[in-house]
Design a protein around this motif. Sequence first.
Motif, PDB file in Angstrom:
ATOM      1  N   LEU A  14     -11.803  -1.544   3.989  1.00 51.38           N
ATOM      2  CA  LEU A  14     -11.866  -0.156   3.533  1.00 51.38           C
ATOM      3  C   LEU A  14     -11.494   0.809   4.656  1.00 51.38           C
ATOM      4  O   LEU A  14     -10.775   1.785   4.427  1.00 51.38           O
ATOM      5  CB  LEU A  14     -13.257   0.163   2.996  1.00 51.38           C
ATOM      6  CG  LEU A  14     -13.593  -0.439   1.628  1.00 51.38           C
ATOM      7  CD1 LEU A  14     -15.054  -0.181   1.282  1.00 51.38           C
ATOM      8  CD2 LEU A  14     -12.674   0.105   0.570  1.00 51.38           C
ATOM      9  N   ILE A  15     -11.954   0.530   5.861  1.00 49.92           N
ATOM     10  CA  ILE A  15     -11.613   1.392   7.007  1.00 49.92           C
ATOM     11  C   ILE A  15     -10.114   1.335   7.284  1.00 49.92           C
ATOM     12  O   ILE A  15      -9.477   2.366   7.529  1.00 49.92           O
ATOM     13  CB  ILE A  15     -12.441   0.996   8.249  1.00 49.92           C
ATOM     14  CG1 ILE A  15     -13.920   1.343   8.019  1.00 49.92           C
ATOM     15  CG2 ILE A  15     -11.909   1.661   9.498  1.00 49.92           C
ATOM     16  CD1 ILE A  15     -14.849   0.821   9.081  1.00 49.92           C
ATOM     17  N   VAL A  16      -9.529   0.137   7.227  1.00 52.94           N
ATOM     18  CA  VAL A  16      -8.083  -0.003   7.443  1.00 52.94           C
ATOM     19  C   VAL A  16      -7.324   0.760   6.366  1.00 52.94           C
ATOM     20  O   VAL A  16      -6.341   1.448   6.660  1.00 52.94           O
ATOM     21  CB  VAL A  16      -7.683  -1.503   7.457  1.00 52.94           C
ATOM     22  CG1 VAL A  16      -6.174  -1.673   7.362  1.00 52.94           C
ATOM     23  CG2 VAL A  16      -8.223  -2.173   8.697  1.00 52.94           C
ATOM     24  N   LEU A  17      -7.778   0.659   5.122  1.00 50.49           N
ATOM     25  CA  LEU A  17      -7.126   1.383   4.033  1.00 50.49           C
ATOM     26  C   LEU A  17      -7.201   2.885   4.247  1.00 50.49           C
ATOM     27  O   LEU A  17      -6.224   3.606   4.028  1.00 50.49           O
ATOM     28  CB  LEU A  17      -7.760   1.000   2.698  1.00 50.49           C
ATOM     29  CG  LEU A  17      -7.168   1.630   1.444  1.00 50.49           C
ATOM     30  CD1 LEU A  17      -5.713   1.206   1.301  1.00 50.49           C
ATOM     31  CD2 LEU A  17      -7.960   1.240   0.227  1.00 50.49           C
ATOM     32  N   LEU A  18      -8.334   3.382   4.711  1.00 49.27           N
ATOM     33  CA  LEU A  18      -8.481   4.816   4.961  1.00 49.27           C
ATOM     34  C   LEU A  18      -7.630   5.273   6.141  1.00 49.27           C
ATOM     35  O   LEU A  18      -7.042   6.351   6.117  1.00 49.27           O
ATOM     36  CB  LEU A  18      -9.942   5.168   5.217  1.00 49.27           C
ATOM     37  CG  LEU A  18     -10.865   5.106   3.989  1.00 49.27           C
ATOM     38  CD1 LEU A  18     -12.311   5.309   4.423  1.00 49.27           C
ATOM     39  CD2 LEU A  18     -10.453   6.135   2.963  1.00 49.27           C
ATOM     40  N   LEU A  19      -7.570   4.463   7.199  1.00 50.87           N
ATOM     41  CA  LEU A  19      -6.828   4.856   8.384  1.00 50.87           C
ATOM     42  C   LEU A  19      -5.316   4.825   8.177  1.00 50.87           C
ATOM     43  O   LEU A  19      -4.602   5.721   8.616  1.00 50.87           O
ATOM     44  CB  LEU A  19      -7.192   3.957   9.569  1.00 50.87           C
ATOM     45  CG  LEU A  19      -8.586   4.152  10.160  1.00 50.87           C
ATOM     46  CD1 LEU A  19      -8.840   3.109  11.238  1.00 50.87           C
ATOM     47  CD2 LEU A  19      -8.733   5.546  10.727  1.00 50.87           C
ATOM     48  N   PHE A  20      -4.824   3.776   7.534  1.00 48.19           N
ATOM     49  CA  PHE A  20      -3.381   3.590   7.446  1.00 48.19           C
ATOM     50  C   PHE A  20      -2.799   4.018   6.105  1.00 48.19           C
ATOM     51  O   PHE A  20      -1.608   4.259   6.011  1.00 48.19           O
ATOM     52  CB  PHE A  20      -3.014   2.121   7.718  1.00 48.19           C
ATOM     53  CG  PHE A  20      -3.308   1.700   9.111  1.00 48.19           C
ATOM     54  CD1 PHE A  20      -2.519   2.108  10.163  1.00 48.19           C
ATOM     55  CD2 PHE A  20      -4.394   0.889   9.389  1.00 48.19           C
ATOM     56  CE1 PHE A  20      -2.785   1.714  11.454  1.00 48.19           C
ATOM     57  CE2 PHE A  20      -4.671   0.490  10.681  1.00 48.19           C
ATOM     58  CZ  PHE A  20      -3.872   0.907  11.712  1.00 48.19           C
ATOM     59  N   ILE A  25       0.149  -0.187   4.956  1.00 50.10           N
ATOM     60  CA  ILE A  25      -0.453  -1.520   5.048  1.00 50.10           C
ATOM     61  C   ILE A  25       0.593  -2.638   4.912  1.00 50.10           C
ATOM     62  O   ILE A  25       0.556  -3.593   5.689  1.00 50.10           O
ATOM     63  CB  ILE A  25      -1.610  -1.670   4.043  1.00 50.10           C
ATOM     64  CG1 ILE A  25      -2.769  -0.771   4.503  1.00 50.10           C
ATOM     65  CG2 ILE A  25      -2.079  -3.115   3.942  1.00 50.10           C
ATOM     66  CD1 ILE A  25      -3.949  -0.765   3.597  1.00 50.10           C
ATOM     67  N   PRO A  26       1.540  -2.571   3.958  1.00 52.21           N
ATOM     68  CA  PRO A  26       2.545  -3.642   3.914  1.00 52.21           C
ATOM     69  C   PRO A  26       3.358  -3.757   5.205  1.00 52.21           C
ATOM     70  O   PRO A  26       3.651  -4.867   5.662  1.00 52.21           O
ATOM     71  CB  PRO A  26       3.450  -3.247   2.738  1.00 52.21           C
ATOM     72  CG  PRO A  26       2.580  -2.416   1.869  1.00 52.21           C
ATOM     73  CD  PRO A  26       1.663  -1.689   2.801  1.00 52.21           C
ATOM     74  N   GLU A  27       3.695  -2.631   5.816  1.00 53.45           N
ATOM     75  CA  GLU A  27       4.419  -2.669   7.084  1.00 53.45           C
ATOM     76  C   GLU A  27       3.554  -3.304   8.175  1.00 53.45           C
ATOM     77  O   GLU A  27       4.044  -4.095   8.986  1.00 53.45           O
ATOM     78  CB  GLU A  27       4.810  -1.261   7.505  1.00 53.45           C
ATOM     79  CG  GLU A  27       5.827  -0.605   6.599  1.00 53.45           C
ATOM     80  CD  GLU A  27       6.072   0.844   6.991  1.00 53.45           C
ATOM     81  OE1 GLU A  27       5.854   1.193   8.169  1.00 53.45           O
ATOM     82  OE2 GLU A  27       6.487   1.610   6.106  1.00 53.45           O
ATOM     83  N   LEU A  28       2.280  -2.955   8.163  1.00 47.91           N
ATOM     84  CA  LEU A  28       1.347  -3.510   9.139  1.00 47.91           C
ATOM     85  C   LEU A  28       1.235  -5.027   8.976  1.00 47.91           C
ATOM     86  O   LEU A  28       1.265  -5.774   9.954  1.00 47.91           O
ATOM     87  CB  LEU A  28      -0.017  -2.845   8.991  1.00 47.91           C
ATOM     88  CG  LEU A  28      -1.124  -3.279   9.917  1.00 47.91           C
ATOM     89  CD1 LEU A  28      -0.810  -2.830  11.346  1.00 47.91           C
ATOM     90  CD2 LEU A  28      -2.447  -2.699   9.471  1.00 47.91           C
ATOM     91  N   MET A  29       1.145  -5.485   7.739  1.00 51.64           N
ATOM     92  CA  MET A  29       1.020  -6.919   7.480  1.00 51.64           C
ATOM     93  C   MET A  29       2.309  -7.665   7.841  1.00 51.64           C
ATOM     94  O   MET A  29       2.253  -8.779   8.343  1.00 51.64           O
ATOM     95  CB  MET A  29       0.667  -7.169   6.013  1.00 51.64           C
ATOM     96  CG  MET A  29      -0.715  -6.717   5.630  1.00 51.64           C
ATOM     97  SD  MET A  29      -1.974  -7.618   6.545  1.00 51.64           S
ATOM     98  CE  MET A  29      -2.821  -6.291   7.353  1.00 51.64           C
ATOM     99  N   ARG A  30       3.476  -7.042   7.578  1.00 52.48           N
ATOM    100  CA  ARG A  30       4.747  -7.667   7.981  1.00 52.48           C
ATOM    101  C   ARG A  30       4.814  -7.834   9.494  1.00 52.48           C
ATOM    102  O   ARG A  30       5.226  -8.869  10.006  1.00 52.48           O
ATOM    103  CB  ARG A  30       5.937  -6.846   7.489  1.00 52.48           C
ATOM    104  CG  ARG A  30       6.400  -7.198   6.107  1.00 52.48           C
ATOM    105  CD  ARG A  30       7.746  -6.555   5.799  1.00 52.48           C
ATOM    106  NE  ARG A  30       7.630  -5.108   5.651  1.00 52.48           N
ATOM    107  CZ  ARG A  30       7.308  -4.481   4.535  1.00 52.48           C
ATOM    108  NH1 ARG A  30       7.068  -5.187   3.448  1.00 52.48           N
ATOM    109  NH2 ARG A  30       7.227  -3.168   4.489  1.00 52.48           N
TER     110      ARG A  30
END
Length: 74
Positions: A14-20, A25-30
């Motif tokens: 949830l924190i990652v979703l709020l921050l990014f 998120i897809p770019e971060l995961m790639r």
Amino acid sequence: MGPLGFNEILIILLIVLLLFGGKKIPELMRGLGRGMREFNDAKNNVRREIEEGMTEKERTANTTASTPSSTTQP
């Protein structure tokens, strides 16, 4: 500290979703996937080099052990 439980992982996500945000998120995961792939490739290269070095060392040890010594008896 023990391993992360379900509640802790959920809070982190949830924190990652709020921050990014949802779009980043897809770019971060790639990027994370690429980094892991590069790490695994480097790890496999090091392992292969070590194994090749060990087999080469064994080969040289076997060839030196199988050659007769150059000392002659009169």
